[in-house]
Design a protein around this motif. Structure first.
Motif, PDB file in Angstrom:
ATOM      1  N   TRP A  26     -22.067 -40.986  33.594  1.00  0.00           N
ATOM      2  CA  TRP A  26     -22.342 -39.559  33.788  1.00  0.00           C
ATOM      3  C   TRP A  26     -23.606 -39.382  34.623  1.00  0.00           C
ATOM      4  O   TRP A  26     -23.650 -38.532  35.526  1.00  0.00           O
ATOM      5  CB  TRP A  26     -22.498 -38.891  32.428  1.00  0.00           C
ATOM      6  CG  TRP A  26     -22.691 -37.414  32.467  1.00  0.00           C
ATOM      7  CD1 TRP A  26     -21.724 -36.445  32.459  1.00  0.00           C
ATOM      8  CD2 TRP A  26     -23.952 -36.711  32.492  1.00  0.00           C
ATOM      9  NE1 TRP A  26     -22.300 -35.198  32.487  1.00  0.00           N
ATOM     10  CE2 TRP A  26     -23.654 -35.321  32.509  1.00  0.00           C
ATOM     11  CE3 TRP A  26     -25.285 -37.123  32.502  1.00  0.00           C
ATOM     12  CZ2 TRP A  26     -24.665 -34.355  32.535  1.00  0.00           C
ATOM     13  CZ3 TRP A  26     -26.278 -36.155  32.528  1.00  0.00           C
ATOM     14  CH2 TRP A  26     -25.962 -34.794  32.554  1.00  0.00           C
ATOM     15  N   ARG A  40     -26.956 -31.258  44.743  1.00  0.00           N
ATOM     16  CA  ARG A  40     -27.070 -31.286  43.281  1.00  0.00           C
ATOM     17  C   ARG A  40     -25.754 -30.846  42.621  1.00  0.00           C
ATOM     18  O   ARG A  40     -24.998 -30.048  43.165  1.00  0.00           O
ATOM     19  CB  ARG A  40     -28.206 -30.376  42.828  1.00  0.00           C
ATOM     20  CG  ARG A  40     -28.008 -28.915  43.181  1.00  0.00           C
ATOM     21  CD  ARG A  40     -29.256 -28.097  42.856  1.00  0.00           C
ATOM     22  NE  ARG A  40     -29.137 -26.715  43.289  1.00  0.00           N
ATOM     23  CZ  ARG A  40     -29.418 -26.292  44.526  1.00  0.00           C
ATOM     24  NH1 ARG A  40     -29.819 -27.156  45.439  1.00  0.00           N
ATOM     25  NH2 ARG A  40     -29.302 -25.020  44.841  1.00  0.00           N
ATOM     26  N   VAL A  41     -25.540 -31.366  41.430  1.00  0.00           N
ATOM     27  CA  VAL A  41     -24.386 -30.948  40.631  1.00  0.00           C
ATOM     28  C   VAL A  41     -24.754 -29.733  39.796  1.00  0.00           C
ATOM     29  O   VAL A  41     -23.962 -28.805  39.644  1.00  0.00           O
ATOM     30  CB  VAL A  41     -23.905 -32.108  39.731  1.00  0.00           C
ATOM     31  CG1 VAL A  41     -22.736 -31.671  38.851  1.00  0.00           C
ATOM     32  CG2 VAL A  41     -23.499 -33.305  40.598  1.00  0.00           C
ATOM     33  N   HIS A  89     -23.733 -37.626  38.428  1.00  0.00           N
ATOM     34  CA  HIS A  89     -24.613 -36.502  38.729  1.00  0.00           C
ATOM     35  C   HIS A  89     -25.763 -36.904  39.658  1.00  0.00           C
ATOM     36  O   HIS A  89     -26.668 -36.119  39.884  1.00  0.00           O
ATOM     37  CB  HIS A  89     -25.158 -35.901  37.427  1.00  0.00           C
ATOM     38  CG  HIS A  89     -24.142 -35.090  36.678  1.00  0.00           C
ATOM     39  ND1 HIS A  89     -24.299 -33.746  36.442  1.00  0.00           N
ATOM     40  CD2 HIS A  89     -22.944 -35.425  36.145  1.00  0.00           C
ATOM     41  CE1 HIS A  89     -23.248 -33.290  35.778  1.00  0.00           C
ATOM     42  NE2 HIS A  89     -22.414 -34.291  35.583  1.00  0.00           N
ATOM     43  N   TYR A 117     -31.319 -30.157  33.738  1.00  0.00           N
ATOM     44  CA  TYR A 117     -30.767 -31.060  32.741  1.00  0.00           C
ATOM     45  C   TYR A 117     -31.732 -31.127  31.561  1.00  0.00           C
ATOM     46  O   TYR A 117     -32.946 -31.025  31.740  1.00  0.00           O
ATOM     47  CB  TYR A 117     -30.579 -32.463  33.321  1.00  0.00           C
ATOM     48  CG  TYR A 117     -29.585 -32.528  34.449  1.00  0.00           C
ATOM     49  CD1 TYR A 117     -28.245 -32.814  34.208  1.00  0.00           C
ATOM     50  CD2 TYR A 117     -29.994 -32.314  35.769  1.00  0.00           C
ATOM     51  CE1 TYR A 117     -27.325 -32.875  35.246  1.00  0.00           C
ATOM     52  CE2 TYR A 117     -29.086 -32.375  36.814  1.00  0.00           C
ATOM     53  CZ  TYR A 117     -27.753 -32.652  36.551  1.00  0.00           C
ATOM     54  OH  TYR A 117     -26.845 -32.711  37.580  1.00  0.00           O
TER      55      TYR A 117
END
Length: 224
Positions: free
Chosen positions: A190, A139-140, A194, A144
């Motif tokens: 983006w 995971r980044v 991610h 979110y």
């Protein structure tokens, strides 16, 4: 839907190149919240398979019965060729595939070990913001938040969509037929960076599970 998925990840197909393995590596990192493969292995050459019937199309050479047959049956190779179901084969570049697959192998093993704790799911949906939790190994970030319009775009991409389709959907949502393409591309890029979406050629696919799911250990299909 209480459906188990049992599948294997095969590699070593004739004609694959390094970029194919790099693409697979990225996909494996991104989908580690889904059910992992039972195993991985080198593609086999089986009698009656498309590769068997058209070896010249796949540029195969030195097709011969699997080595184990000569220990099972005391016959010359010409007889074994008619008896065998499994075959060994060579092709240009075959020696590179194990090296190319090695990073994927490590990712798959991590995926199998972490599957009970790996999630990418909406834990709040239908309100502004949509809240998404990410516990995947690669995971980044862990969480979110998407506003109403972003959440609508995510949900719209729950099946593969082309950029023009997404842009048209955005224009319909906002009432602005000239909706900013560059900002939309930025948002989608983006998402891909991610690992919240996959981009395959010209199509985008959301990876976030819109409904929380229960964990299933790898191999659940076979251990009931």
């Amino acid at each position: 839907y209480q459906v188990d998925v049992a599948w294997n990840l095969l590699y070593g197909f004739p004609g694959e190149n390094l970029q194919d393995y790099r693409d697979t590596f990225k996909i494996v990192q991104a989908i580690s919240h889904l059910h992992p493969p039972m195993a991985y292995g080198y593609v086999g050459l089986h009698r009656f398979s498309p590769i068997f019937h058209a070896p010249e199309q796949f540029k195969l050479r030195r097709i011969r019965p699997l080595a184990a047959y000569k220990y099972l049956y005391p016959y010359p190779e010409t007889v074994l060729e008619n008896l065998a179901y499994f075959f060994d084969f060579d092709f240009d570049g075959k020696e590179k595939t194990e090296y190319w697959f090695h990073p994927i192998k490590l990712e798959v093993e991590c995926w199998q070990q972490m599957t009970e704790h790996s999630r990418l799911e909406a834990i709040q949906r239908g309100r502004d913001p949509m809240v998404v939790r990410d516990t995947r190994p690669r995971r980044v970030r862990g969480e979110y938040r998407f506003n109403r319009l972003e959440a609508a775009l995510v949900e719209f991409c729950d099946e593969p969509r082309t950029f023009p389709q997404i842009h048209q959907f955005l224009a319909t949502m906002t009432g602005d037929l000239g909706a900013d393409e560059s900002r939309l591309r930025g948002f989608l890029d983006w998402q891909v960076e991610h690992r919240l979406m996959l981009r395959m050629e010209e199509r985008y696919l959301n990876l976030i599970l819109l409904e929380p799911s229960q964990a299933q250990p790898a191999g659940a299909f076979w251990t009931r």
